[in-house]
Design an enzyme around this catalytic site. Sequence first.
Site: not given
Ligand code: DGY
Length: 336
Positions: A166, A168, A247, A249, A278, A296-297
Amino acid sequence: MNTSAQSHSLQKPKILVARAIFPDQLAKLEESFEVQSNQEDRIYSADELKKALSGVVGALVTGSERIDAGALADAKDLKIVANISVGYNNFDVPAITAAGVMASNTPDVLTDTTADFGFALLMATARRITESEHWVRAGNWKQWSLINNPLGMDLHHTTIGIIGMGRIGQGIAKRASGFGMNVIYHNRSRLPEADEKACRATYVSKEELLKTADHVVLVLPYTPENHHTIGEKELALMKPTATLVNIARGGIVDDLALAQALKAKKIFAAGLDVFEGEPTVNPELLKLSNIVLAPHIASASEKTRRAMVDLAVKNLTAAVAGTKPPSLINTEVFKG
Ligand code: DGY
């Protein structure tokens, strides 16, 4: 108009802000809405959430609020649940739709920040940056050495395999091209040729990707079908020199199988920003040194977190005003 009718018409619509947001953004919201906020930032129990949603016309929520039929049971006035997040696996979309409530998320505004972080985590993992820092802090660095200091894996001129292409994923592919990396990807559906060209990315099967990539990066959304996309079988296909970065889920990787593969050196290292269950982290992962852990940053720059709130507020404000929220998920609920 009599006085009570006048005061009724002056009443601001009631909304919920389910987690802490930047105080100036909260103050701005309070100009237009009567806000029930949670600046304490303690996550509501299911019962507290159900109560908090009752009587409000809109709610800003995050991944920590599960929005399902139970949460919506008393939310008779609710028009929209606006997630401050691009991922929305915390939403039971069919249940939200059945309740006649709009659901929205925050795409685009976090793409570059998240892709930057994915790349940073990949570099930290392959080049053993956090492990090296711990090693230095522990007083282990006695002398410079050609072969006895932490040795990592290169990124440049290697093959990166991206699962989930997608926005990202494409952002990571573009960054990888700058490092001279060969980009392969796997996605539910193949990208149009022009997008493949822009990313210099080649579509391959998941199996081929796992067998040939030097670095595997996961950026796919969590769905029940994607549960444990990477488990023991998939880890066994990867090269012993490969790295894995998640990165996406928690739940996309079988964390226990990953810990076992890392311990047995079946793959070189892993970088994780998300975890099953988490903020609890599987204790087997915590025992390992060939892993980089983050809380999760990926989208966590102040600018981007502000932009996420701004977009969620736009979605909420539109729904309350009867116009179409810009990033509406269940479009069928909107009656224009
Ligand atoms: C998202 O925007 O999906 C990030 O993982 C924050 O939850």
